[in-house]
Design a protein around this motif. Structure first.
Motif, PDB file in Angstrom:
ATOM      1  N   THR A  15       0.914  -4.060  10.236  1.00  0.00           N
ATOM      2  CA  THR A  15       1.743  -4.758   9.020  1.00  0.00           C
ATOM      3  C   THR A  15       1.074  -6.200   8.992  1.00  0.00           C
ATOM      4  OG1 THR A  15       4.251  -3.987  10.034  1.00  0.00           O
ATOM      5  CG2 THR A  15       4.049  -6.225   8.763  1.00  0.00           C
ATOM      6  N   ILE A  69      -1.301  -5.147   6.324  1.00  0.00           N
ATOM      7  CA  ILE A  69      -0.786  -4.865   5.011  1.00  0.00           C
ATOM      8  C   ILE A  69      -0.160  -5.872   4.306  1.00  0.00           C
ATOM      9  CG2 ILE A  69       0.106  -2.588   4.119  1.00  0.00           C
ATOM     10  CD1 ILE A  69      -0.272  -1.250   6.282  1.00  0.00           C
ATOM     11  N   GLU A 107       1.039  -6.125   2.098  1.00  0.00           N
ATOM     12  CA  GLU A 107       2.052  -5.769   1.028  1.00  0.00           C
ATOM     13  C   GLU A 107       3.806  -5.625   1.671  1.00  0.00           C
ATOM     14  OE1 GLU A 107       1.733  -1.804  -1.373  1.00  0.00           O
ATOM     15  OE2 GLU A 107       3.171  -2.134  -1.666  1.00  0.00           O
ATOM     16  N   ILE A 138       6.463   1.950   3.154  1.00  0.00           N
ATOM     17  CA  ILE A 138       5.232   1.602   2.632  1.00  0.00           C
ATOM     18  C   ILE A 138       3.929   2.053   4.006  1.00  0.00           C
ATOM     19  CG2 ILE A 138       3.747  -0.650   2.460  1.00  0.00           C
ATOM     20  CD1 ILE A 138       5.660  -1.310   0.774  1.00  0.00           C
ATOM     21  N   LEU A 139       4.475   1.656   5.205  1.00  0.00           N
ATOM     22  CA  LEU A 139       3.726   1.829   6.045  1.00  0.00           C
ATOM     23  C   LEU A 139       3.196   3.167   6.887  1.00  0.00           C
ATOM     24  CD1 LEU A 139       2.738   1.240   8.927  1.00  0.00           C
ATOM     25  CD2 LEU A 139       4.827   0.919  10.346  1.00  0.00           C
ATOM     26  N   GLU A 198       0.456   4.102   4.022  1.00  0.00           N
ATOM     27  CA  GLU A 198      -0.537   3.468   4.333  1.00  0.00           C
ATOM     28  C   GLU A 198      -1.351   4.206   5.667  1.00  0.00           C
ATOM     29  OE1 GLU A 198      -2.953   1.504   2.879  1.00  0.00           O
ATOM     30  OE2 GLU A 198      -0.292   1.031   1.407  1.00  0.00           O
ATOM     31  N   LYS A 199      -0.557   5.222   6.228  1.00  0.00           N
ATOM     32  CA  LYS A 199      -1.430   6.036   7.344  1.00  0.00           C
ATOM     33  C   LYS A 199      -1.491   6.919   7.303  1.00  0.00           C
ATOM     34  CE  LYS A 199       0.905   3.441  11.463  1.00  0.00           C
ATOM     35  NZ  LYS A 199      -0.047   3.747  12.784  1.00  0.00           N
ATOM     36  N   LYS A 229      -2.164   7.718   3.889  1.00  0.00           N
ATOM     37  CA  LYS A 229      -3.442   7.937   3.430  1.00  0.00           C
ATOM     38  C   LYS A 229      -4.725   7.871   3.959  1.00  0.00           C
ATOM     39  CE  LYS A 229      -0.211   6.915  -1.660  1.00  0.00           C
ATOM     40  NZ  LYS A 229       0.076   6.332  -2.185  1.00  0.00           N
ATOM     41  N   ALA A 230      -4.408   7.337   5.162  1.00  0.00           N
ATOM     42  CA  ALA A 230      -5.202   6.626   5.953  1.00  0.00           C
ATOM     43  C   ALA A 230      -5.885   7.652   6.648  1.00  0.00           C
ATOM     44  CB  ALA A 230      -5.350   5.234   5.974  1.00  0.00           C
ATOM     45  N   ASN A 254      -0.373  14.444   4.469  1.00  0.00           N
ATOM     46  CA  ASN A 254      -0.986  13.861   2.734  1.00  0.00           C
ATOM     47  C   ASN A 254      -1.647  15.239   2.095  1.00  0.00           C
ATOM     48  OD1 ASN A 254      -2.094  11.255   1.648  1.00  0.00           O
ATOM     49  ND2 ASN A 254      -3.939  11.439   1.884  1.00  0.00           N
ATOM     50  N   ASP A 305       4.097   5.353  -7.676  1.00  0.00           N
ATOM     51  CA  ASP A 305       2.310   5.634  -7.519  1.00  0.00           C
ATOM     52  C   ASP A 305       1.660   6.179  -8.360  1.00  0.00           C
ATOM     53  OD1 ASP A 305       1.560   5.460  -4.717  1.00  0.00           O
ATOM     54  OD2 ASP A 305       1.774   6.989  -4.550  1.00  0.00           O
TER      55      ASP A 305
END
Length: 322
Positions: free
Chosen positions: A34, A37, A39, A53-54, A57-58, A60-61, A118, A321
Motif C-alpha cells: 500500500t 501505491i 493511489e 486497486i491493490l 496493481e498486483k 498487472k505487475a 492478467n 481503465d
C-alpha cells in the motif's frame, strides 16, 4: 417483436494465505504494498476501492511463473475488477447486447498464475472495447461483466473461463407495457414454427418483458460510478417447475414436449406472471445476502430456462481503465 438481447458469440454451457500465494489479508505485506501505491492512500477510498486497486496493481505487475492464486478466488477477483474498472451498472436499458468470450487458463493443483489472470483481463478488455467501438450510439456503455469458470471444462490441467459482457446499446426502445399482449396476435413456441405467429418468438418476448419488470436502476451519489461484484447465479428449468394449471398442462414455463406451436395473449400473460413470481422469491432469498438482481434472461435451452444473476452493489469514484 424485435429481439433486443443478442448472443453475439459462443454461449457458455453454463487468497488463500500460503507460501507463494497472493493474499490480501497478510497485514505486513499489504501495508508494504500500500505504501508503494500512492493511489491507495486517498482518504475517500472505500475498503473495496483499495482492495480492487491493490489487486489490479498486483495482477498487472505479475511475472510469468510468479505469484499464484486459487482458481475460484482468482476468477471472483477478476470478475469484480472487470466491473470495477469497466462498467456502469446504473445505466440499464431494454436495448442490451451480450458479448461472450471464452478463455483457457492452465491450472496446477487448483491454482493459477496471476500473470495468466492478467492475460485474460487484458484480452477481455480489448474485445469488449472493440465491440463497444463498433456500436453506433451516443449512449453505449458496458452495464456489467460476469466471468465464470465452466465447471464442465476442468480437466485437471486447464479450465475454461467464460466472460459475458452485457453492453448497453442505447437508452431504451419503445416497447409495450410489459403485461400488454395484443389479443389479435400469437407467438411462436420453443422449437415449433407457426406461420401465423406475428408476435415473434415467445421466449424472446417474455425475456424482454421480464427484464422490463424485474431490473431496477441502482444509482450512487453524484460523482460515483455504480458497479456490481461477487456474483451468484440461480436458474430454473421448465421441467423443474411442475404446474398442471399452466397453458401446457404440465410445467410453469414453456415446454416443447407439451406446447402448441402458437401461444396466445392469455398464455403469454400466464407464463410472465409465473416468471415474475419466481424472480420475486429469488429476490427475497438473495436480499438476505445483500444481493440484488443484476441480470435476468429467459432462453431456449432444453425446453426453456430462466436464469438470474445476483450481485452486491458498490460505489466508486475511481476512474475506468483506458
Amino acid at each position: 417483436m424485435k429481439k433486443h438481447m443478442k448472443l453475439v458469440a459462443t454461449v457458455a454451457t453454463l487468497l488463500i494465505a500460503a507460501a507463494g500465494v497472493i493474499t490480501f489479508e497478510a497485514c505486513n505485506k499489504k501495508n508494504e504494498v500500500t505504501n508503494n501505491i500512492p493511489e491507495l492512500n486517498v482518504v475517500e477510498l472505500s475498503d473495496m476501492d483499495k482492495e480492487m486497486i491493490l489487486f489490479g496493481e498486483k495482477m498487472k505487475a505479475a511475472q510469468k511463473g510468479g505469484e499464484i492464486m486459487q482458481l475460484e478466488e482468482a476468477i471472483r477477483y477478476l470478475s469484480n475488477y472487470e466491473n470495477f474498472k469497466m462498467c456502469d451498472a446504473s445505466r440499464y436499458s431494454t436495448d442490451m447486447e451480450r458479448l461472450t468470450i471464452e478463455s483457457i487458463i492452465p491450472v496446477t493443483e487448483g491454482n493459477v498464475y496471476l500473470s495468466d489472470i492478467n492475460a485474460i483481463y487484458e484480452s477481455n478488455k480489448k474485445q469488449i472495447k472493440d465491440k463497444l467501438a463498433s456500436i453506433e450510439s451516443d449512449d453505449k456503455t458496458v452495464y456489467c461483466i460476469f466471468s465464470r469458470i465452466d465447471e464442465n471444462s476442468k480437466d485437471g490441467e486447464n479450465a475454461r473461463v467464460v466472460t459475458d459482457a452485457i453492453i448497453l446499446r442505447g437508452l431504451g426502445l419503445d416497447i409495450p407495457s410489459p403485461y400488454y399482449f395484443d389479443e389479435e396476435q400469437c407467438w411462436q413456441g420453443v422449437y415449433g414454427y407457426c406461420n401465423s405467429c406475428t408476435g415473434g418468438n415467445a421466449v424472446d418476448v417474455l425475456s424482454d418483458r421480464l427484464n422490463q419488470i424485474s431490473i431496477v436502476g441502482y444509482v450512487c451519489m453524484p460523482g460515483y460510478t455504480t458497479y456490481f461484484y461477487d456474483h451468484v447465479d440461480t436458474c430454473l428449468y421448465a421441467e423443474d417447475f411442475p404446474d398442471p394449471n399452466s397453458p401446457n398442462g404440465q410445467y410453469g414455463l414453456i415446454h416443447d414436449d407439451y406446447e402448441p406451436l402458437c401461444l396466445y395473449a392469455d398464455d403469454m400473460r400466464y407464463y410472465l406472471n409465473n416468471m415474475v413470481n419466481v424472480v420475486t422469491a429469488w429476490n427475497a432469498e438473495q436480499l438476505l445476502n445483500e444481493k440484488v438482481l443484476s441480470f435476468i434472461m429467459y432462453v431456449d435451452f432444453n425446453n426453456s430456462l430462466l436464469w438470474g444473476t445476483y450481485s452486491n452493489v458498490g460505489c466508486t469514484h475511481v476512474g475506468f481503465d483506458d
